[in-house]
Design an enzyme around this catalytic site. Structure first.
Site, mmCIF file in Angstrom:
data_model
loop_
_atom_site.group_PDB
_atom_site.id
_atom_site.type_symbol
_atom_site.label_atom_id
_atom_site.label_comp_id
_atom_site.label_asym_id
_atom_site.label_seq_id
_atom_site.Cartn_x
_atom_site.Cartn_y
_atom_site.Cartn_z
ATOM 1 N N SER A 191 -10.467 -5.118 96.204
ATOM 2 C CA SER A 191 -8.306 -5.452 96.241
ATOM 3 C C SER A 191 -7.880 -4.735 96.938
ATOM 4 O O SER A 191 -8.107 -4.004 97.564
ATOM 5 C CB SER A 191 -8.143 -6.128 95.058
ATOM 6 O OG SER A 191 -6.452 -6.875 95.580
ATOM 7 N N ASP A 224 -11.633 -17.143 97.416
ATOM 8 C CA ASP A 224 -10.779 -16.159 97.229
ATOM 9 C C ASP A 224 -9.526 -16.283 98.847
ATOM 10 O O ASP A 224 -9.347 -16.332 99.904
ATOM 11 C CB ASP A 224 -11.238 -14.816 97.819
ATOM 12 C CG ASP A 224 -9.955 -13.670 97.635
ATOM 13 O OD1 ASP A 224 -8.356 -13.384 97.436
ATOM 14 O OD2 ASP A 224 -10.295 -12.700 97.376
ATOM 15 N N HIS A 242 -9.403 -14.670 93.726
ATOM 16 C CA HIS A 242 -9.390 -13.564 93.812
ATOM 17 C C HIS A 242 -9.876 -12.383 92.433
ATOM 18 O O HIS A 242 -10.703 -10.988 92.755
ATOM 19 C CB HIS A 242 -7.993 -12.955 94.437
ATOM 20 C CG HIS A 242 -8.105 -11.501 95.242
ATOM 21 N ND1 HIS A 242 -8.829 -10.728 95.527
ATOM 22 C CD2 HIS A 242 -7.395 -10.556 93.872
ATOM 23 C CE1 HIS A 242 -7.948 -9.183 95.703
ATOM 24 N NE2 HIS A 242 -7.442 -9.075 95.108
#
Lengths: 388, 197
Positions: A158, A325, A358
């Protein structure tokens, strides 16, 4: 009686603090005269200092990435403990692993909760906005202090993946491998929109006091909780939520009450996540880091050409994305891969099937961990060949 | 597998940039990197294969060939290679076009359906052929487009694709006399090097 830790755990770890007295010039034009960075290390640095791996944390992460802090009351291990340890994908028998709390954080590194030397009050909203580029510069100084001229790998998921990317761009000769997981080359309008709603939740909390809530002995609990609840929706996928919560009712039936107590399991999950977060995180740090995310855009310095940004990089890249995601969808990772291919860089790309959304980058998904393990085994071979 | 790698590598200029479509476990790219110092990537859809590439240190990009090669620029590779894959893709024609858009040259290998054993099995037994190079049953084969050397060359002519080089081999990739004399009848595997002016 002291607790015994699992054999594949790094065990008991103690955070360390590095002090910096050289001013750090920031992208916003201001600078930090003195600052501290808290970090943890696992494994052993080899004699030619070539086996160091930097882990970069995401929005709500910190330096405590693996192992335990308390022998008597171990509680939960670090946030990526399933991936780091002896025999795990990031194998601490091979690598010297470093993870620091980023500047602006609230877990010990200098940030909004730290005391501003100018007025001896907490910085609060006066803390300068820091960017991913600033973070990477500050991490480079930490590397200097630790005597690490070049990382065997910089790894992050991320926002951490954005740092791994920025490392390769900013310090081409200091990164041999960059592992960019569940990231994006920059935020989309939708991503920024979610961040903005999260910020508004905090800013509109009456306990926020323009960010000076420390002086009032309160914290903007409701705002921060809402921000975290919203965030969590974007971390999960529709299918994952359906599998985990469905439309399960906590009491088995609908009450048709107008008091809006939690009825569905998903409501109770989100409230729990929100509550737990408020106790461990600072609202000003949350605001700051959402801006850090919004500002990240390495192509902006290169005429909007991401492949030009990668042109000088020397690292080998591993880019990983997860099918469900939607915060940083696989298409965003493919943008990174496409730019790297156009720049003629070495890159592999793995798209991992998962319904975790995610959040998948923190999960021990077998194919994902095997991919990391396979890639890092090769990095370890290179380290050992250099040493030989 | 080894002889096929050697034969293909003989066609590759040292230091070239290569894209391998359906690269499997990455053996060809690893071989070319070692013997021809090439750089480049393999495209692969199967996770097990992808993992093997990563373990071997071969650049692999998880991708579906059926979706085309839009991520790759025109003439961005010296060679685009497709070994034993063309017969297993749906978008045969489009992929050939993409191959020669992205690569200056294309290298293709495929099993020859005109091989005499195939002909005999279908003509005399009335059964779909099962041979060394096409070892599957009709109901479980990944090979959805079966074609002969002549079929392929006809398509190339129609699409104005230049055949720069051809090699016809037996099932063990040996260049024998038989396949050389009667390629479409005695050849089991065909290797082509293609270009487009």
């Amino acid at each position: 009686m002291p607790h015994t830790f699992p054999p594949d755990s790094v065990g008991l770890v103690t955070p360390q603090t590095a002090h910096f007295h050289e001013p750090l010039a920031l992208d916003c034009g201001r600078s930090l005269a003195n600052y501290e960075m808290v970090y943890e290390i696992y494994g052993t640095l080899n004699s030619d200092r070539s086996n160091a791996v930097l882990i970069c944390h995401a929005l709500s992460g910190d330096h405590h990435v693996a192992g335990y802090h308390d022998e008597d009351d171990p509680g939960k291990p670090g946030w990526w403990d399933n991936c780091i340890g002896p025999g795990k994908p990031i194998d601490t028998r091979e690598f010297f692993v470093v993870c620091c709390n980023n500047l602006g954080g609230c877990k010990g590194s200098t940030g909004p909760t730290a005391i501003n030397p100018e007025n001896l009050k907490p910085y609060g909203p006066d803390f300068p906005i820091v960017t991913v580029k600033d973070w990477v510069r500050s991490q480079a100084r930490l590397a200097d202090q630790l005597g690490i001229a070049q990382w065997a790998a910089v790894v992050g998921g991320s926002l951490g993946g954005m740092q791994a990317m920025q490392w390769a761009i900013a310090f081409p000769d200091r990164v041999r491998h960059s592992l960019v997981i569940a990231a994006a080359p920059r935020l989309s309008a939708q991503n920024i929109a979610f961040n903005e709603v999260a910020r508004q939740a905090i800013l509109s909390d009456p306990d926020f006091h323009h960010g000076h809530y420390y002086e009032f002995g309160v914290v903007p609990r409701r705002g921060l909780m809402l921000a975290r609840m919203l965030g969590h929706i974007t971390y999960l996928s529709d299918e994952g939520m359906r599998a985990k919560f469905g439309r399960e009712l906590r009491e088995g039936k609908m009450n048709f009450n107008f008091n809006f107590d939690t009825e569905f399991q998903v409501e109770s999950y989100l409230r729990h996540q929100g509550h737990a977060f408020v106790d461990r995180f600072d609202a000003n740090t949350y605001l700051l880091i959402t801006k850090t995310l919004d500002y990240f855009d390495p192509a902006a310095d290169f005429d909007e050409d991401l492949s030009a940004a990668f042109h000088r990089t020397q690292a080998h890249f591993l880019v990983i994305a997860f099918t469900s995601d939607w915060r940083f969808a696989p298409a965003r990772s493919r943008e990174i891969v496409r730019a790297l291919v156009r720049a003629g860089r070495e890159v592999s790309y793995a798209e991992i099937p998962s319904e975790y959304g995610h959040d998948a980058f923190l999960m021990p998904i077998p194919l994902y961990h095997e991919t990391l393990r396979g890639y890092l085994a090769r990095v370890a071979r290179e380290v050992n060949n250099r040493a030989a | 597998m080894r002889p096929e790698l050697e034969l293909i590598s003989e066609w590759i200029r040292p230091g070239a940039r290569v894209l391998d479509l359906g690269c499997g476990d990455g053996a060809l790219l690893a071989y070319l990197r070692e013997h021809r110092q090439v750089s480049g990537y393999g495209l692969e859809i199967d996770s097990t294969n992808m993992l093997q590439c990563i373990q071997a240190g071969v650049n692999v990009i998880h991708a579906d060939l059926e979706a085309g090669l839009a991520d790759f620029g025109e003439s961005s590779f010296d060679y685009v290679i497709m070994t034993q894959t063309l017969q297993a893709v749906r978008q045969t024609e489009a992929l050939l076009d993409e191959m020669l858009r992205v690569g200056r040259q294309g290298i293709v290998t495929f099993p020859n359906f005109g091989f005499w054993r195939c002909r005999v099995q279908i003509a005399l037994q009335g059964l779909m052929p099962v041979v060394k190079t096409l070892p599957y049953q009709w109901y479980n084969t990944p090979n959805i487009h079966l074609f002969t050397l002549y079929d392929f060359e006809q398509l190339c002519r129609r699409k104005h694709i230049d055949i720069l080089q051809r090699m016809v081999l037996d099932h063990a990739h040996r260049p024998r006399l038989g396949p050389k004399l009667w390629p479409n009848l005695l050849g089991e595997i065909a290797l082509y090097r293609l270009g487009r002016a």
